[in-house]
Structures are given as structure tokens and as C-alpha cells.
Design an enzyme around this catalytic site. Sequence first.
Site, PDB file in Angstrom:
ATOM      1  N   GLU A 255      31.514  66.203 -47.419  1.00  0.00           N
ATOM      2  CA  GLU A 255      30.863  65.724 -46.191  1.00  0.00           C
ATOM      3  C   GLU A 255      31.991  65.261 -45.292  1.00  0.00           C
ATOM      4  O   GLU A 255      32.649  64.263 -45.593  1.00  0.00           O
ATOM      5  CB  GLU A 255      29.926  64.546 -46.489  1.00  0.00           C
ATOM      6  CG  GLU A 255      28.836  64.824 -47.498  1.00  0.00           C
ATOM      7  CD  GLU A 255      27.727  65.676 -46.947  1.00  0.00           C
ATOM      8  OE1 GLU A 255      27.770  66.013 -45.744  1.00  0.00           O
ATOM      9  OE2 GLU A 255      26.826  66.036 -47.717  1.00  0.00           O
ATOM     10  N   CYS A 294      29.277  59.046 -39.236  1.00  0.00           N
ATOM     11  CA  CYS A 294      29.499  60.496 -39.252  1.00  0.00           C
ATOM     12  C   CYS A 294      28.421  61.215 -38.456  1.00  0.00           C
ATOM     13  O   CYS A 294      28.631  62.317 -37.971  1.00  0.00           O
ATOM     14  CB  CYS A 294      29.511  61.000 -40.687  1.00  0.00           C
ATOM     15  SG  CYS A 294      28.062  60.470 -41.607  1.00  0.00           S
TER      16      CYS A 294
HETATM   17  P1  NAP Z   1      39.663  59.675 -45.212  1.00  0.00           P
HETATM   18  O1  NAP Z   1      40.935  59.101 -44.750  1.00  0.00           O
HETATM   19  O2  NAP Z   1      39.578  61.128 -45.461  1.00  0.00           O
HETATM   20  O3  NAP Z   1      39.303  58.865 -46.532  1.00  0.00           O
HETATM   21  C1  NAP Z   1      38.125  59.133 -47.252  1.00  0.00           C
HETATM   22  C2  NAP Z   1      38.326  58.780 -48.700  1.00  0.00           C
HETATM   23  O4  NAP Z   1      39.321  59.639 -49.260  1.00  0.00           O
HETATM   24  C3  NAP Z   1      38.819  57.354 -48.921  1.00  0.00           C
HETATM   25  O5  NAP Z   1      38.227  56.848 -50.090  1.00  0.00           O
HETATM   26  C4  NAP Z   1      40.311  57.535 -49.097  1.00  0.00           C
HETATM   27  O6  NAP Z   1      40.901  56.532 -49.880  1.00  0.00           O
HETATM   28  C5  NAP Z   1      40.348  58.844 -49.844  1.00  0.00           C
HETATM   29  N1  NAP Z   1      41.621  59.544 -49.699  1.00  0.00           N
HETATM   30  C6  NAP Z   1      42.412  59.604 -48.611  1.00  0.00           C
HETATM   31  N2  NAP Z   1      43.487  60.375 -48.877  1.00  0.00           N
HETATM   32  C7  NAP Z   1      43.365  60.796 -50.151  1.00  0.00           C
HETATM   33  C8  NAP Z   1      44.157  61.609 -51.002  1.00  0.00           C
HETATM   34  N3  NAP Z   1      45.291  62.162 -50.580  1.00  0.00           N
HETATM   35  N4  NAP Z   1      43.717  61.821 -52.262  1.00  0.00           N
HETATM   36  C9  NAP Z   1      42.575  61.276 -52.691  1.00  0.00           C
HETATM   37  N5  NAP Z   1      41.771  60.498 -51.930  1.00  0.00           N
HETATM   38  C10 NAP Z   1      42.156  60.260 -50.676  1.00  0.00           C
HETATM   39  O7  NAP Z   1      38.481  59.329 -44.227  1.00  0.00           O
HETATM   40  P2  NAP Z   1      38.073  57.911 -43.627  1.00  0.00           P
HETATM   41  O8  NAP Z   1      39.078  57.536 -42.613  1.00  0.00           O
HETATM   42  O9  NAP Z   1      37.744  56.928 -44.716  1.00  0.00           O
HETATM   43  O10 NAP Z   1      36.682  58.270 -42.969  1.00  0.00           O
HETATM   44  C11 NAP Z   1      36.569  58.785 -41.657  1.00  0.00           C
HETATM   45  C12 NAP Z   1      36.150  60.228 -41.655  1.00  0.00           C
HETATM   46  O11 NAP Z   1      35.095  60.436 -42.563  1.00  0.00           O
HETATM   47  C13 NAP Z   1      35.637  60.640 -40.310  1.00  0.00           C
HETATM   48  O12 NAP Z   1      36.301  61.802 -39.914  1.00  0.00           O
HETATM   49  C14 NAP Z   1      34.170  60.909 -40.516  1.00  0.00           C
HETATM   50  O13 NAP Z   1      33.673  61.962 -39.723  1.00  0.00           O
HETATM   51  C15 NAP Z   1      34.096  61.240 -41.949  1.00  0.00           C
HETATM   52  N6  NAP Z   1      32.807  60.850 -42.489  1.00  0.00           N
HETATM   53  C16 NAP Z   1      31.928  61.839 -42.814  1.00  0.00           C
HETATM   54  C17 NAP Z   1      30.701  61.493 -43.341  1.00  0.00           C
HETATM   55  C18 NAP Z   1      29.698  62.540 -43.731  1.00  0.00           C
HETATM   56  O14 NAP Z   1      28.750  62.206 -44.423  1.00  0.00           O
HETATM   57  N7  NAP Z   1      29.851  63.761 -43.335  1.00  0.00           N
HETATM   58  C19 NAP Z   1      30.377  60.159 -43.527  1.00  0.00           C
HETATM   59  C20 NAP Z   1      31.297  59.194 -43.162  1.00  0.00           C
HETATM   60  C21 NAP Z   1      32.519  59.557 -42.640  1.00  0.00           C
HETATM   61  P3  NAP Z   1      41.823  55.394 -49.215  1.00  0.00           P
HETATM   62  O15 NAP Z   1      40.963  54.640 -48.291  1.00  0.00           O
HETATM   63  O16 NAP Z   1      42.248  54.616 -50.408  1.00  0.00           O
HETATM   64  O17 NAP Z   1      42.940  56.109 -48.527  1.00  0.00           O
END
Ligand code: NAP
Length: 525
Positions: A255, A294
Site C-alpha cells: 500500500e 494516504c
Molecule cells: P516509509 O518511509 O516508506 O516508511 C514506512 C515503513 O517502512 C516504516 O515502518 C519504516 O520504518 C519502514 N522502512 C523504511 N525504510 C525501510 C527499509 N529500508 N527497510 C525496511 N523497512 C523500512 O513511509 P512513511 O514516511 O512512514 O509513510 C509515508 C508514505 O506512506 C506516504 O508516501 C504515503 O502515501 C504512504 N502511505 C500509504 C498508505 C496506504 O495505505 N496506501 C497509508 C499510509 C501511508 P522506519 O520508520 O523505522 O524508517
Amino acid sequence: MRTLESFLNGKWTSGPGTPALLVNPATEETLAHVAPAGSLAEAVAYGRDVGGPALRALSFRQRGALLQALAKKLHGEREALIDLAVTSGGNTRGDAKFDIDGGLGVLAAYAELAETLPEDPWLTVDEPAALVRTSKVRAQHLLVPRHGLAVHINAFNFPSWGLIGKLAVAILAGMPVLTKPATSTAALAHRIGELLAGGDILPPGAFQLLVGPAQDLFDHLGPQDVLAFTGGAHTAGLLRTHPNLVASGVRLNVEADSLNSVVVGPDVAEGSELWDLVLRDAVIEMTQKAGQKCTATRRILVPQASLPALRDALAERLADIAARTGNPASKAVKMGPLSTGQQLADARAGITRLQEHASIVRGDPHRHDFVDAPAGKGFYLEPILLEATGGQSDPKASLHHVEVFGPVATLIPYDGKIAGAAAIVGFGGGSLVTTLYSDDREFTARAVAELGPHLGRLVLADEKSAAASFSPGCVFPQANHGGPGRAGNGAELGGRLGLELYMQRLAVQAGASQLARLSGRAAAT
Ligand code: NAP
């Protein structure tokens, strides 16, 4: 200061490495440290080997009863959880309730669904189908729980809903869960984890919590495991190409980002009830959770002739929220800050990208005085409304590619025809949700076929349902959540359909009487 640990292998634990610092995004006061965990090989095996068999020994209904008990327990802590969401996530009380009640709603919905499921350890998908006319051999599809671990990686914006919602579906399907919240808002997820890990409801191994980085987690996943990820497209790309996840064929659900749209039909007259609904929903979708949803609206498509009036009316309503943006600890505040300094920097950079094809018609991305906020502190951004100055017909324009994860949306003129709107929606490359406001039945019917392929969910709003309608960014457990292409190409929730993520589709090919015995198993035992 408190250090938050992971709950792995049945105990609270941490490993070596530098802890991350958590701050209140409204004041930048420090809250806690998050300790990294060590290697996760043992935790993966523990979930699979201890939690999995314990859950599969229960029927769907018994697992549903666990969800019911969890909902009751969490509900008892609701007020304290709301307070924690306010201090740790920059949430207003309304935002906090949206996150916490959203999670509780999924628990309740899946507990209710369990009541309708059979006593068998599998779900039946269809009726037996004859393979050839002259033979009694038939094929029937079943869904059986996978014998692996459900790993959940969540985004920062919904520390409660993301954790509880994913968990409810996996547990009902019969899979143990290891969940990793985003670090920046882990304080709330950690408290929920403490409540879930209490040992009084879920069997040992059914729930594990990993805070901090994912460490070597993905190296240990295998073909029976499921990885459900919510977050940014960049991180999703890393998972899609992770060597072990690829080699082991781990089921991955993504997602990710989404440029959700609103399409205002050409029949929506200024001052009508539907016009008012467009404005109400646009304000909610831009400012709830400070736009960090999102499903929030990013592009508002309006027929050229109606655009100036809609722009002025929307700008006026947003000005009211802008005057009440600030520290959510204050009752006067309607919109809080973004979650981190990095989010604020990213949002400002995104607005600059949007300005390649749009101009700001309301708001100042660099405003620095906010209600009850300490001077120079906090990650605040007031509502920013832009209007396209070109590029609406250019699939490469930033309007259709830059997701500003904050209280920001762009008004885009279109020709009032559904094909024109569908082309613009499609330039987004796949979205979670689009809302169409129209009372024109033909326009609406064409929208299903034209907009549908680009979306995971289509909201049709008309004058008749205006009074009872929900704002489109609200995800209900009964409706699909996911979207094609850029949105991740994933699917979650959607009532019974949501269980499929955690189950294996199995065609059982057998004689008609044997299949009949299988489906009559509950009656026979
Ligand atoms: P993110 O930086 O991709 O992080 C999401 C999750 O992945 C966090 O738990 C993060 O952990 C983990 N993560 C990051 N880098 C990683 C890696 N290299 N290996 C393993 N895990 C890793 O996203 P975010 O900033 O939290 O969220 C914002 C984005 O999420 C937005 O673009 C939004 O559109 C999207 N989103 C989508 C939905 C949906 O349902 N489609 C819902 C909510 C948000 P850490 O925090 O420990 O780095």
C-alpha cells in the site's frame, strides 16, 4: 527518559545500536528513545512455530472472539491512547480518535465477520465445477491459512489503525503477526503493543512487536510468510527487489503513495447541497491528520466554469482552519503539525515542485506563528491550496506525480466530460480512491467504467445521499483498501476478501462425493 523495546520471542528485549529519539512534533520536547532489536531469525521462527499452530487450532469463530476481547481491552484504554496520540503524533483529539477508533472498528468488523464463517479450518470459495462432462471429477476452490508469519510494516501516519487493522485480518485468517510500526510515531504503537502482548488474550507467539529498524527481518522470511507493507514507493521498491524476498517467493502486499482525486460533475450548481458537500469533504480531506492520510485528496478536478467560485469558497473555509492551526494540546486548535521535521521539509519541497505547473491561491508554506506553539518550535504547515496554471493535460506534469504528504491540494480545471476527467485521474498512475460528485446518472454510470480501472475505491456522492455521506478518505473495513500501479497494486480489507491475503487458494480436485464430504465436514464431526 523511557526506552521503548521490542516484544519478541515472548519477552521485551533490545539489541545493540544507537536508539532513535522521539519528540512531540508540536513542541519538539523529547518523549522517549526507541531501542533497535537484534537479529530477528529467532522471532520469525517463534511466530511461525509457536503462534501459528496455536491460532490454527482455533476455529474462525474462536479467533473472532479473540478480536472481540482485544477490542474490549483497547477500548478500556481509549482515553489514555488518545492523550498519547496528541502528544506523540501531533494529532488533534479528533485526529487521534480517527486513528484509534479506526483500528477498533476493524477489530469489531472482523469479529462480526467471524460469526458468519464456517467451523471448518478453511473457507470455501465456490461450488464444485465439473472438469469434463463425462466424468464425476470436480474442482472446488478453498482458502486455507498459510503456515507462516504475517509481517506488517506500517507508515508513520496511522500508528494505531495500521497496526490493529492489519492484525485483525491476519489473526482471523489464522496467521501469527510480527508488526513493525514506523519509528517516528512508535510511542502510540508501542503502548498498543503492550496491551496486545499482555498474555491474557492472544496465545503465545501470535503477536510480536518490532520497534526501530527492520534489521535482518527480510532475510529470514520464507514461502509461507506474508509481508504487508504500507509506506512510500521508494521503500516499497526496496522490498520488491530484496534478494531473499524475491528468491523465496514471499507474498508481498504493498500500500503506497496515491494522488487521490475528486471530480466535481458539471451538474453541481454553486450553492446546492452537493456543492456544499464538495467543500465539506475537501476541507476534511486536506486538513484531517494535517493531510497526512494516504487517502487524502490531492487533486480537485472542477469544470472550468465553476472553478473560480469553488476556489473562493474553499479558500475561505481553509482560512478558518489556518487561523486554528497550532499545538493540538490547545482546545482551540483544529489542525496540528506534521509528524517530523523531515515531513515538513519534504512537504515544502513538494509544494515547490507543484509550483512548476500551479500557483498558490491560499496559504504560506513558510508561515511560522501558530496557535499556542512555542516560538520557532514544531513542524507546522498551514493549509495550502494551489490552482493549476497548465500541465493538466501533460501526463508528466508534477501535478500528477508529486504527492505532498500534508494539508495541500491542487484545483485542476477539466472539460466537464467523464473521458477528460478519467484521463487526468489516470495520469496519477493508480490511486486508492476517487470521489465523483454528481446527480447525473449517465455521467456517474460512465465514471464506473472509465475511472474504475485506475482505482481501488470509487465514491459516488449525490444529493440524495449527501446528508448521510462519509468523507471519502475514511477507510471502512468492509470496503477494499488498495489501488493499482503507483498505489502499490495491493489490496487489503474488503470484508471477507481481505482474508485472502493471509490464506492459500487451493483447488481441490476430487470426485463429487469426496468434495461433498469435505464441505459437509462440520456436520459430520
Ligand atoms: P516509509 O518511509 O516508506 O516508511 C514506512 C515503513 O517502512 C516504516 O515502518 C519504516 O520504518 C519502514 N522502512 C523504511 N525504510 C525501510 C527499509 N529500508 N527497510 C525496511 N523497512 C523500512 O513511509 P512513511 O514516511 O512512514 O509513510 C509515508 C508514505 O506512506 C506516504 O508516501 C504515503 O502515501 C504512504 N502511505 C500509504 C498508505 C496506504 O495505505 N496506501 C497509508 C499510509 C501511508 P522506519 O520508520 O523505522 O524508517
